[in-house]
Design a protein around this motif. Structure first.
Motif, PDB file in Angstrom:
ATOM      1  N   PHE A  23       0.843  -1.199   0.000  1.00  0.00           N
ATOM      2  CA  PHE A  23       0.000   0.000   0.000  1.00  0.00           C
ATOM      3  C   PHE A  23       0.873   1.242   0.000  1.00  0.00           C
ATOM      4  N   VAL A  24       1.889   1.234   0.863  1.00  0.00           N
ATOM      5  CA  VAL A  24       2.805   2.368   0.984  1.00  0.00           C
ATOM      6  C   VAL A  24       3.621   2.540  -0.294  1.00  0.00           C
ATOM      7  N   LYS A  25       4.170   1.452  -0.791  1.00  0.00           N
ATOM      8  CA  LYS A  25       5.009   1.515  -1.988  1.00  0.00           C
ATOM      9  C   LYS A  25       4.220   2.041  -3.176  1.00  0.00           C
ATOM     10  N   GLU A  26       2.963   1.627  -3.292  1.00  0.00           N
ATOM     11  CA  GLU A  26       2.152   2.056  -4.435  1.00  0.00           C
ATOM     12  C   GLU A  26       1.714   3.513  -4.324  1.00  0.00           C
ATOM     13  N   ILE A  27       1.634   4.041  -3.092  1.00  0.00           N
ATOM     14  CA  ILE A  27       1.415   5.483  -2.948  1.00  0.00           C
ATOM     15  C   ILE A  27       2.600   6.226  -3.568  1.00  0.00           C
ATOM     16  N   THR A  31       0.722   4.335  -8.167  1.00  0.00           N
ATOM     17  CA  THR A  31      -0.043   3.267  -8.824  1.00  0.00           C
ATOM     18  C   THR A  31      -1.162   2.703  -7.959  1.00  0.00           C
ATOM     19  N   LEU A  32      -1.299   3.191  -6.741  1.00  0.00           N
ATOM     20  CA  LEU A  32      -2.317   2.644  -5.841  1.00  0.00           C
ATOM     21  C   LEU A  32      -3.719   2.906  -6.388  1.00  0.00           C
ATOM     22  N   SER A 138       6.526   5.897  12.229  1.00  0.00           N
ATOM     23  CA  SER A 138       6.541   5.196  10.941  1.00  0.00           C
ATOM     24  C   SER A 138       5.989   6.082   9.825  1.00  0.00           C
ATOM     25  N   TYR A 139       4.974   6.893  10.099  1.00  0.00           N
ATOM     26  CA  TYR A 139       4.445   7.785   9.067  1.00  0.00           C
ATOM     27  C   TYR A 139       5.504   8.798   8.627  1.00  0.00           C
ATOM     28  N   TRP A 140       6.273   9.289   9.578  1.00  0.00           N
ATOM     29  CA  TRP A 140       7.342  10.230   9.236  1.00  0.00           C
ATOM     30  C   TRP A 140       8.394   9.538   8.374  1.00  0.00           C
ATOM     31  N   GLU A 141       8.803   8.342   8.782  1.00  0.00           N
ATOM     32  CA  GLU A 141       9.802   7.614   7.990  1.00  0.00           C
ATOM     33  C   GLU A 141       9.258   7.265   6.611  1.00  0.00           C
ATOM     34  N   ILE A 142       8.003   6.870   6.530  1.00  0.00           N
ATOM     35  CA  ILE A 142       7.389   6.573   5.243  1.00  0.00           C
ATOM     36  C   ILE A 142       7.371   7.827   4.366  1.00  0.00           C
ATOM     37  N   GLY A 143       6.979   8.953   4.972  1.00  0.00           N
ATOM     38  CA  GLY A 143       6.968  10.204   4.225  1.00  0.00           C
ATOM     39  C   GLY A 143       8.332  10.541   3.654  1.00  0.00           C
ATOM     40  N   LEU A 144       9.371  10.367   4.457  1.00  0.00           N
ATOM     41  CA  LEU A 144      10.732  10.667   4.003  1.00  0.00           C
ATOM     42  C   LEU A 144      11.177   9.699   2.904  1.00  0.00           C
ATOM     43  N   LEU A 145      10.805   8.426   3.045  1.00  0.00           N
ATOM     44  CA  LEU A 145      11.154   7.440   2.014  1.00  0.00           C
ATOM     45  C   LEU A 145      10.477   7.759   0.683  1.00  0.00           C
ATOM     46  N   LEU A 146       9.190   8.063   0.741  1.00  0.00           N
ATOM     47  CA  LEU A 146       8.442   8.324  -0.485  1.00  0.00           C
ATOM     48  C   LEU A 146       8.854   9.650  -1.124  1.00  0.00           C
ATOM     49  N   LYS A 147       9.278  10.579  -0.300  1.00  0.00           N
ATOM     50  CA  LYS A 147       9.721  11.881  -0.808  1.00  0.00           C
ATOM     51  C   LYS A 147      10.882  11.742  -1.784  1.00  0.00           C
ATOM     52  N   GLU A 148      11.682  10.682  -1.612  1.00  0.00           N
ATOM     53  CA  GLU A 148      12.855  10.472  -2.464  1.00  0.00           C
ATOM     54  C   GLU A 148      12.499   9.867  -3.819  1.00  0.00           C
ATOM     55  N   LEU A 209      -1.070  -4.179   9.910  1.00  0.00           N
ATOM     56  CA  LEU A 209      -2.426  -4.704   9.708  1.00  0.00           C
ATOM     57  C   LEU A 209      -3.356  -3.632   9.143  1.00  0.00           C
ATOM     58  N   PHE A 210      -3.143  -2.392   9.545  1.00  0.00           N
ATOM     59  CA  PHE A 210      -3.973  -1.299   9.050  1.00  0.00           C
ATOM     60  C   PHE A 210      -3.734  -1.083   7.551  1.00  0.00           C
ATOM     61  N   TRP A 211      -2.464  -1.106   7.122  1.00  0.00           N
ATOM     62  CA  TRP A 211      -2.170  -0.995   5.696  1.00  0.00           C
ATOM     63  C   TRP A 211      -2.804  -2.154   4.918  1.00  0.00           C
ATOM     64  N   GLU A 212      -2.678  -3.358   5.466  1.00  0.00           N
ATOM     65  CA  GLU A 212      -3.225  -4.530   4.792  1.00  0.00           C
ATOM     66  C   GLU A 212      -4.743  -4.450   4.717  1.00  0.00           C
ATOM     67  N   MET A 213      -5.364  -4.001   5.792  1.00  0.00           N
ATOM     68  CA  MET A 213      -6.812  -3.817   5.811  1.00  0.00           C
ATOM     69  C   MET A 213      -7.243  -2.865   4.705  1.00  0.00           C
ATOM     70  N   ALA A 214      -6.521  -1.746   4.565  1.00  0.00           N
ATOM     71  CA  ALA A 214      -6.848  -0.770   3.534  1.00  0.00           C
ATOM     72  C   ALA A 214      -6.592  -1.323   2.138  1.00  0.00           C
ATOM     73  N   TYR A 215      -5.523  -2.079   2.005  1.00  0.00           N
ATOM     74  CA  TYR A 215      -5.146  -2.632   0.698  1.00  0.00           C
ATOM     75  C   TYR A 215      -6.182  -3.645   0.206  1.00  0.00           C
ATOM     76  N   GLN A 216      -6.741  -4.402   1.159  1.00  0.00           N
ATOM     77  CA  GLN A 216      -7.711  -5.450   0.803  1.00  0.00           C
ATOM     78  C   GLN A 216      -9.162  -4.991   0.955  1.00  0.00           C
ATOM     79  N   GLY A 217      -9.373  -3.808   1.519  1.00  0.00           N
ATOM     80  CA  GLY A 217     -10.737  -3.337   1.749  1.00  0.00           C
ATOM     81  C   GLY A 217     -11.486  -4.200   2.742  1.00  0.00           C
TER      82      GLY A 217
END
Length: 223
Positions: A23-27, A31-32, A138-148, A209-217
Protein backbone atom coordinates in the motif's frame (compact mmCIF):
# COMPACT_ATOMS: atom_id res chain seq x y z
CA UNK A 1 21.97 3.23 22.10
CA UNK A 2 18.75 4.99 23.05
CA UNK A 3 15.64 3.03 23.99
CA UNK A 4 13.92 3.90 20.71
CA UNK A 5 16.97 2.83 18.69
CA UNK A 6 16.90 -0.42 20.63
CA UNK A 7 13.22 -0.89 19.75
CA UNK A 8 13.61 -0.57 15.98
CA UNK A 9 16.77 -2.70 16.06
CA UNK A 10 15.19 -5.50 18.08
CA UNK A 11 11.97 -5.46 16.06
CA UNK A 12 13.48 -4.63 12.68
CA UNK A 13 11.42 -7.24 10.81
CA UNK A 14 8.11 -5.91 12.11
CA UNK A 15 9.24 -2.31 11.58
CA UNK A 16 10.30 -2.97 7.98
CA UNK A 17 6.99 -4.68 7.17
CA UNK A 18 5.19 -1.47 8.07
CA UNK A 19 7.47 0.81 6.07
CA UNK A 20 7.55 -1.41 2.97
CA UNK A 21 3.95 -2.58 2.71
CA UNK A 22 2.61 -2.66 -0.89
CA UNK A 23 0.00 0.00 0.00
CA UNK A 24 2.81 2.37 0.98
CA UNK A 25 5.01 1.52 -1.99
CA UNK A 26 2.15 2.06 -4.43
CA UNK A 27 1.42 5.48 -2.95
CA UNK A 28 5.00 6.46 -3.71
CA UNK A 29 4.84 5.00 -7.21
CA UNK A 30 1.46 6.63 -7.85
CA UNK A 31 -0.04 3.27 -8.82
CA UNK A 32 -2.32 2.64 -5.84
CA UNK A 33 -5.95 2.02 -6.79
CA UNK A 34 -7.93 5.15 -5.88
CA UNK A 35 -10.69 3.06 -4.30
CA UNK A 36 -8.16 1.53 -1.92
CA UNK A 37 -6.97 4.97 -0.90
CA UNK A 38 -10.55 6.15 -0.51
CA UNK A 39 -11.26 3.26 1.85
CA UNK A 40 -8.07 4.07 3.76
CA UNK A 41 -8.98 7.77 4.14
CA UNK A 42 -12.32 6.90 5.74
CA UNK A 43 -10.81 4.39 8.16
CA UNK A 44 -7.89 6.66 9.00
CA UNK A 45 -10.28 9.48 9.83
CA UNK A 46 -12.16 7.22 12.25
CA UNK A 47 -8.84 6.11 13.72
CA UNK A 48 -7.75 9.73 14.24
CA UNK A 49 -10.81 10.42 16.38
CA UNK A 50 -9.64 7.85 18.93
CA UNK A 51 -5.97 8.72 18.38
CA UNK A 52 -6.73 12.29 19.48
CA UNK A 53 -8.14 10.96 22.75
CA UNK A 54 -4.69 9.53 23.56
CA UNK A 55 -3.28 13.04 23.60
CA UNK A 56 -6.05 14.15 25.94
CA UNK A 57 -5.13 11.24 28.23
CA UNK A 58 -1.46 12.20 27.91
CA UNK A 59 -2.30 15.66 29.22
CA UNK A 60 -3.99 14.07 32.23
CA UNK A 61 -1.19 11.57 32.92
CA UNK A 62 1.74 13.98 32.44
CA UNK A 63 3.61 14.86 35.64
CA UNK A 64 4.94 18.27 34.63
CA UNK A 65 3.45 21.39 33.08
CA UNK A 66 5.71 21.34 30.02
CA UNK A 67 4.66 17.83 29.01
CA UNK A 68 1.01 18.67 29.71
CA UNK A 69 1.32 21.70 27.46
CA UNK A 70 2.94 19.67 24.66
CA UNK A 71 0.24 17.00 24.73
CA UNK A 72 -2.49 19.65 24.76
CA UNK A 73 -0.89 21.49 21.83
CA UNK A 74 -0.64 18.29 19.78
CA UNK A 75 -4.26 17.43 20.62
CA UNK A 76 -5.31 20.82 19.26
CA UNK A 77 -3.21 20.27 16.14
CA UNK A 78 -4.82 16.89 15.42
CA UNK A 79 -8.36 18.16 15.93
CA UNK A 80 -7.98 21.46 14.08
CA UNK A 81 -5.27 20.82 11.49
CA UNK A 82 -4.66 17.15 10.70
CA UNK A 83 -8.35 16.18 10.72
CA UNK A 84 -9.19 19.28 8.70
CA UNK A 85 -6.56 18.29 6.15
CA UNK A 86 -8.08 14.80 6.07
CA UNK A 87 -11.53 16.24 5.36
CA UNK A 88 -10.15 18.46 2.62
CA UNK A 89 -8.14 15.66 1.08
CA UNK A 90 -11.03 13.22 1.38
CA UNK A 91 -13.21 15.63 -0.57
CA UNK A 92 -10.86 15.17 -3.53
CA UNK A 93 -11.87 11.51 -3.47
CA UNK A 94 -15.58 12.28 -3.31
CA UNK A 95 -15.88 11.61 0.43
CA UNK A 96 -18.17 14.05 2.24
CA UNK A 97 -17.80 15.08 5.87
CA UNK A 98 -21.07 13.24 6.58
CA UNK A 99 -19.79 10.04 5.00
CA UNK A 100 -16.61 10.26 7.06
CA UNK A 101 -18.40 10.73 10.35
CA UNK A 102 -21.13 8.15 9.71
CA UNK A 103 -18.80 5.44 8.42
CA UNK A 104 -18.48 2.08 10.13
CA UNK A 105 -15.00 1.25 11.46
CA UNK A 106 -13.38 -1.93 10.20
CA UNK A 107 -12.44 -4.70 12.66
CA UNK A 108 -8.77 -3.66 12.44
CA UNK A 109 -9.59 0.01 13.05
CA UNK A 110 -11.61 -0.97 16.11
CA UNK A 111 -8.99 -3.37 17.43
CA UNK A 112 -6.07 -1.00 16.93
CA UNK A 113 -7.68 2.10 18.42
CA UNK A 114 -9.24 0.18 21.30
CA UNK A 115 -5.92 -1.47 22.12
CA UNK A 116 -4.20 1.91 22.33
CA UNK A 117 -6.95 3.38 24.48
CA UNK A 118 -6.83 0.34 26.77
CA UNK A 119 -3.08 0.74 27.21
CA UNK A 120 -3.38 4.49 27.78
CA UNK A 121 -6.20 4.25 30.30
CA UNK A 122 -4.71 1.41 32.32
CA UNK A 123 -1.01 2.30 32.20
CA UNK A 124 1.22 5.26 32.88
CA UNK A 125 2.53 7.92 30.55
CA UNK A 126 5.36 5.69 29.30
CA UNK A 127 2.86 3.00 28.27
CA UNK A 128 0.73 5.59 26.48
CA UNK A 129 3.76 6.99 24.65
CA UNK A 130 4.91 3.52 23.58
CA UNK A 131 1.46 2.96 22.09
CA UNK A 132 1.53 6.30 20.23
CA UNK A 133 5.05 6.03 18.90
CA UNK A 134 4.84 3.55 15.98
CA UNK A 135 2.10 5.44 14.15
CA UNK A 136 3.79 8.81 14.39
CA UNK A 137 7.32 7.58 13.80
CA UNK A 138 6.54 5.20 10.94
CA UNK A 139 4.45 7.78 9.07
CA UNK A 140 7.34 10.23 9.24
CA UNK A 141 9.80 7.61 7.99
CA UNK A 142 7.39 6.57 5.24
CA UNK A 143 6.97 10.20 4.22
CA UNK A 144 10.73 10.67 4.00
CA UNK A 145 11.15 7.44 2.01
CA UNK A 146 8.44 8.32 -0.48
CA UNK A 147 9.72 11.88 -0.81
CA UNK A 148 12.86 10.47 -2.46
CA UNK A 149 10.85 8.83 -5.27
CA UNK A 150 10.89 11.08 -8.35
CA UNK A 151 7.46 12.63 -8.88
CA UNK A 152 5.92 11.28 -5.66
CA UNK A 153 5.37 14.74 -4.18
CA UNK A 154 3.75 15.97 -7.38
CA UNK A 155 1.34 13.10 -7.98
CA UNK A 156 -2.17 14.39 -8.58
CA UNK A 157 -3.76 11.99 -6.07
CA UNK A 158 -1.08 11.17 -3.51
CA UNK A 159 1.42 14.02 -3.65
CA UNK A 160 -0.25 15.99 -0.87
CA UNK A 161 -0.21 12.93 1.40
CA UNK A 162 3.54 12.49 0.83
CA UNK A 163 4.14 16.20 1.47
CA UNK A 164 2.12 16.08 4.69
CA UNK A 165 4.02 13.24 6.30
CA UNK A 166 7.48 14.25 5.04
CA UNK A 167 7.05 17.82 6.25
CA UNK A 168 9.26 19.44 8.87
CA UNK A 169 6.18 20.05 10.99
CA UNK A 170 5.21 16.38 11.12
CA UNK A 171 8.86 15.43 11.59
CA UNK A 172 9.03 17.68 14.65
CA UNK A 173 6.01 15.89 16.12
CA UNK A 174 7.60 12.49 15.52
CA UNK A 175 10.91 13.62 17.02
CA UNK A 176 9.08 14.97 20.06
CA UNK A 177 7.44 11.57 20.62
CA UNK A 178 10.77 9.74 20.12
CA UNK A 179 12.48 12.04 22.62
CA UNK A 180 9.66 11.69 25.14
CA UNK A 181 9.83 7.89 24.89
CA UNK A 182 13.57 7.94 25.53
CA UNK A 183 13.19 10.22 28.56
CA UNK A 184 10.37 8.16 30.05
CA UNK A 185 12.33 4.93 29.62
CA UNK A 186 15.39 6.21 31.51
CA UNK A 187 16.03 4.35 34.75
CA UNK A 188 13.09 2.00 34.45
CA UNK A 189 13.61 -1.58 35.63
CA UNK A 190 13.94 -4.37 33.08
CA UNK A 191 10.39 -5.65 33.64
CA UNK A 192 8.87 -2.25 32.82
CA UNK A 193 11.06 -1.82 29.75
CA UNK A 194 9.99 -5.25 28.54
CA UNK A 195 6.34 -4.21 28.87
CA UNK A 196 7.02 -1.04 26.86
CA UNK A 197 8.73 -3.12 24.17
CA UNK A 198 5.68 -5.33 23.79
CA UNK A 199 3.36 -2.32 23.53
CA UNK A 200 5.60 -0.85 20.82
CA UNK A 201 5.73 -4.17 18.98
CA UNK A 202 1.95 -4.61 19.16
CA UNK A 203 1.16 -1.18 17.74
CA UNK A 204 3.85 -1.60 15.08
CA UNK A 205 2.11 -4.81 14.02
CA UNK A 206 -1.21 -2.98 14.04
CA UNK A 207 0.25 -0.40 11.66
CA UNK A 208 1.02 -3.17 9.19
CA UNK A 209 -2.43 -4.70 9.71
CA UNK A 210 -3.97 -1.30 9.05
CA UNK A 211 -2.17 -1.00 5.70
CA UNK A 212 -3.22 -4.53 4.79
CA UNK A 213 -6.81 -3.82 5.81
CA UNK A 214 -6.85 -0.77 3.53
CA UNK A 215 -5.15 -2.63 0.70
CA UNK A 216 -7.71 -5.45 0.80
CA UNK A 217 -10.74 -3.34 1.75
CA UNK A 218 -11.36 -5.59 4.73
CA UNK A 219 -14.56 -5.14 6.67
CA UNK A 220 -16.36 -7.87 8.62
CA UNK A 221 -17.06 -10.19 5.67
CA UNK A 222 -19.09 -12.60 7.79
CA UNK A 223 -21.38 -13.80 5.00
Amino acid sequence: MTFTQHLVTKYQDAWSQTLLHPFVKEIGEGTLDRNKFRFYMIQDYLYLIDYAKLFALGTVKANDLQTMTEFAAHLHSILHEEMSLHRSYAAQFGISKEELEQAEPSPITLAYSHYMLHVAQNGGLADLTAALLPCMWSYWEIGLLLKEIPGAQDHVDYGEWVLMYSSDEFGALAQWCIGLMNRLAEGKPAAELARLEIIFLNTTRYETLFWEMAYQGQMWNLN
